[in-house]
Every structure is written in structure tokens, then in C-alpha cells.
Design a protein around this motif. Structure first.
Motif, PDB file in Angstrom:
ATOM      1  N   PRO A 131       0.803  -1.218   0.044  1.00 23.05           N
ATOM      2  CA  PRO A 131      -0.037  -0.040  -0.059  1.00 23.05           C
ATOM      3  C   PRO A 131       0.772   1.132  -0.056  1.00 23.05           C
ATOM      4  O   PRO A 131       2.038   1.251   0.690  1.00 23.05           O
ATOM      5  N   GLY A 134      -2.746   4.835   3.925  1.00 24.39           N
ATOM      6  CA  GLY A 134      -3.067   3.701   4.828  1.00 24.39           C
ATOM      7  C   GLY A 134      -2.425   3.707   6.206  1.00 24.39           C
ATOM      8  O   GLY A 134      -2.700   2.805   6.766  1.00 24.39           O
ATOM      9  N   VAL A 175      -6.096   5.050   1.778  1.00 22.24           N
ATOM     10  CA  VAL A 175      -5.103   4.359   0.816  1.00 22.24           C
ATOM     11  C   VAL A 175      -5.008   5.128  -0.619  1.00 22.24           C
ATOM     12  O   VAL A 175      -6.164   5.150  -1.258  1.00 22.24           O
TER      13      VAL A 175
END
Length: 189
Positions: A131, A134, A175
Motif C-alpha cells: 500500500p 493507509g 489508501v
């Protein structure tokens, strides 16, 4: 499956952490890739509300694999965390979460009257597409402001545990890319 805590180090980290008591433990599982493989049968559904957008497994695990992971996690951590935090905990819940681009969880506390949550946790699983964004963000509470105090990246095989109280304001930042996978829940008396 789970690595035990080194209690003396954890007590020092717990008592000196800010803006509220928490631990960040890297290399929490012995084989995180195998752990991820066990979760393939669980499945997730989209959840969306005023404060959040994410995908999660049901509150009670469907698969025997996630039930076993939860039991081993509790057996490894409940007694040690009771001593470290001073909060008597004996059971946990656990869900699998997937945050995709655009998913988030806005600032909130996990404290709710009648639920008896003592500690919250998030274990970050390895992701096939790491990611961007996040991060778990912890906030300081002041009478006139709530500034950001700490960002904790969702690094694979990292376990974050923090105290649940009216003061433990936190969020999951949006995210921006990739996939943020975690196991998360609460410790109870």
C-alpha cells in the motif's frame, strides 16, 4: 505462529509512548506468508459509512483457519498484554480487512460504553501490491486542537496494539495505491 513479546522491553515502550499507550512490534509472526495463505477462504464484503470505507470479513470468522489464527493470537498475547498494559484481558475478536485505493477510516476512538474493549490491535499482512498511504495516525487531544502526533506505516508483519479510551483518537489514512491487508480487533476482559 506468533512470536511472544519481550515483556521488559514492551513495558518500557508502553509507558513511554505518546500520545497514548501503544506498542509497535515488527516481525510479529513467524511465517506471515503462510498466515496470508490461510485467509484465502475467509472472504470480505464492502462496508461503507459516514466514517469509513473498507472491505472486511464478518465479525465472527467463517473459516476454521481464521478461528485458529484468532485462538493462537489470544493464547500468545492475552496474558503478556495484561501484565504490560495493566488491563486484564482474556479474549479477543478478529476480522480480516482490505483497504483498497480510496478506502479510509476517519478519526474516532474505539471506546463505547458497554463493550468493554480494553486494547485495540492491527496486524499488517504481506500484500501482493504494497500500500501507499493507509497509515495508522494517532492524535493528541487538547482543549483547542487535535494535532497529529504519530504515523505508523502499515508494514507487513507489523503488529500495533494500543489502549482503548476516550483519549485514543486515531484514524486509518486514505489508501492512495496498492492494497492494505490486516487482521484487527480488540482485547476484552
Amino acid at each position: 505462529m506468533w512470536r511472544p513479546l519481550i515483556e521488559a522491553e514492551c513495558v518500557a515502550a508502553w509507558t513511554s509512548s505518546s500520545p497514548f499507550p501503544h506498542l509497535v512490534i515488527d516481525d510479529a509472526a513467524r511465517d506471515p506468508e503462510a498466515l496470508l495463505a490461510l485467509l484465502e477462504e475467509e472472504g470480505v464484503a464492502r462496508y461503507e459509512g459516514d466514517l469509513f470505507v473498507f472491505e472486511a470479513s464478518p465479525p465472527e470468522p467463517r473459516s476454521n483457519e481464521l478461528k485458529q489464527i484468532r485462538a493462537e493470537f489470544a493464547a500468545t498475547y492475552c496474558e503478556a498484554l495484561s501484565r504490560i498494559s495493566g488491563q486484564a484481558v482474556s479474549r479477543i475478536d478478529m476480522r480480516a480487512y482490505a483497504y483498497r485505493p480510496g478506502h479510509y477510516l476517519l478519526p474516532h476512538t474505539d471506546h463505547q460504553d458497554g463493550l468493554s474493549r480494553r486494547l485495540a490491535y492491527a496486524y499488517y499482512l504481506p500484500s501482493p501490491d504494497a500500500p501507499a498511504g493507509g497509515e495508522l495516525e494517532l492524535f493528541e487531544l487538547h482543549a483547542d486542537a487535535t494535532p497529529s502526533a504519530k504515523l505508523i506505516e502499515p508494514v507487513a508483519n507489523r503488529l500495533v496494539i494500543f489502549e482503548v479510551s476516550d483519549r485514543s483518537l486515531h484514524q486509518v489514512r486514505e489508501v492512495l495505491g496498492g492494497l492494505r491487508l490486516s487482521l484487527a480487533g480488540w482485547f476484552y476482559p
